[in-house]
Design a protein around this motif. Sequence first.
Motif, PDB file in Angstrom:
ATOM      1  N   UNK A   4      27.683  15.030-100.827  1.00  6.26           N
ATOM      2  CA  UNK A   4      26.623  14.350-100.085  1.00  6.26           C
ATOM      3  C   UNK A   4      27.029  14.111 -98.634  1.00  6.26           C
ATOM      4  N   UNK A   5      28.290  13.761 -98.415  1.00  2.00           N
ATOM      5  CA  UNK A   5      28.792  13.594 -97.044  1.00  2.00           C
ATOM      6  C   UNK A   5      28.690  14.920 -96.291  1.00  2.00           C
ATOM      7  N   UNK A   6      29.073  16.011 -96.965  1.00  2.00           N
ATOM      8  CA  UNK A   6      28.990  17.334 -96.350  1.00  2.00           C
ATOM      9  C   UNK A   6      27.548  17.689 -96.010  1.00  2.00           C
ATOM     10  N   UNK A   7      26.614  17.445 -96.937  1.00  2.00           N
ATOM     11  CA  UNK A   7      25.207  17.763 -96.688  1.00  2.00           C
ATOM     12  C   UNK A   7      24.675  16.981 -95.485  1.00  2.00           C
ATOM     13  N   UNK A  45      35.661  15.990 -93.418  1.00  3.94           N
ATOM     14  CA  UNK A  45      34.499  16.874 -93.495  1.00  3.94           C
ATOM     15  C   UNK A  45      33.929  17.134 -92.111  1.00  3.94           C
ATOM     16  N   UNK A  46      33.907  16.123 -91.264  1.00  5.34           N
ATOM     17  CA  UNK A  46      33.440  16.316 -89.887  1.00  5.34           C
ATOM     18  C   UNK A  46      34.272  17.374 -89.173  1.00  5.34           C
ATOM     19  N   UNK A 102      33.932  21.524 -87.539  1.00  6.48           N
ATOM     20  CA  UNK A 102      34.248  21.656 -86.113  1.00  6.48           C
ATOM     21  C   UNK A 102      33.370  20.732 -85.248  1.00  6.48           C
ATOM     22  N   UNK A 103      33.105  19.543 -85.788  1.00  4.56           N
ATOM     23  CA  UNK A 103      32.394  18.515 -85.044  1.00  4.56           C
ATOM     24  C   UNK A 103      33.375  17.420 -84.640  1.00  4.56           C
TER      25      UNK A 103
END
Length: 206
Positions: A94-97, A122-123, A127-128
């Motif tokens: 869910x974090x990834x989505x 995950x961020x 590459x954010x």
Amino acid sequence: MSIEQRIAAIRSTALGSMSAYHVQPAQNVIKLDAMENPFHWPKALEAKWQESLAGIAMNRYPSAGAESLKEQLRRVFSIDSAYPIVLGNGSDELILLLAQIVHQPGACIMGVDPSFVMYRQITHSLNLDYIGIALNDDFSIDLPKTLAAIEQHKPSLIFLAMPNNPTGNLFSDQDVQAIIEAAPGLVVLDEAYTAFTQYDSQKWLV
């Protein structure tokens, strides 16, 4: 390009510089950190569950929308039909989505430090930029610094764990409300451990 050159190229990227997220072994302990029940099910409940599993068509894909499950969740947790429900394979998916939804050039994601490590992991895997704002010594939110960072970076997504992981404390309603009002994008209240508190999450459903 040789395999060695490819590996070197990957290591030079943001993804290559990330460290792994290790889960510590948990033998012979009462383990609550992953919201696992430390007690076995009653035999009658286990038998009923196994009976239900026996009737599942294992040769077919399950319902893609899981509408029946969503309706049961609405009934058990008193969630109004006005609020959509999205199901995931654990919180990481869910974090990834959510991170993928806001992914665009120049976007950044914000959270507090320390907090759940997967927000940052995950961020960075996408590459954010991740902006982590240090908590006060008592683990409360440094609201002036957080609001200033929101104004400066204009995050597309802000994660706040309620209660926070790993510090275990709840943030004040006033601080959370101020962040929601200042945020230009989404604010996610991660309630993975709310069952251990008297926290009423329904107050934010407005």
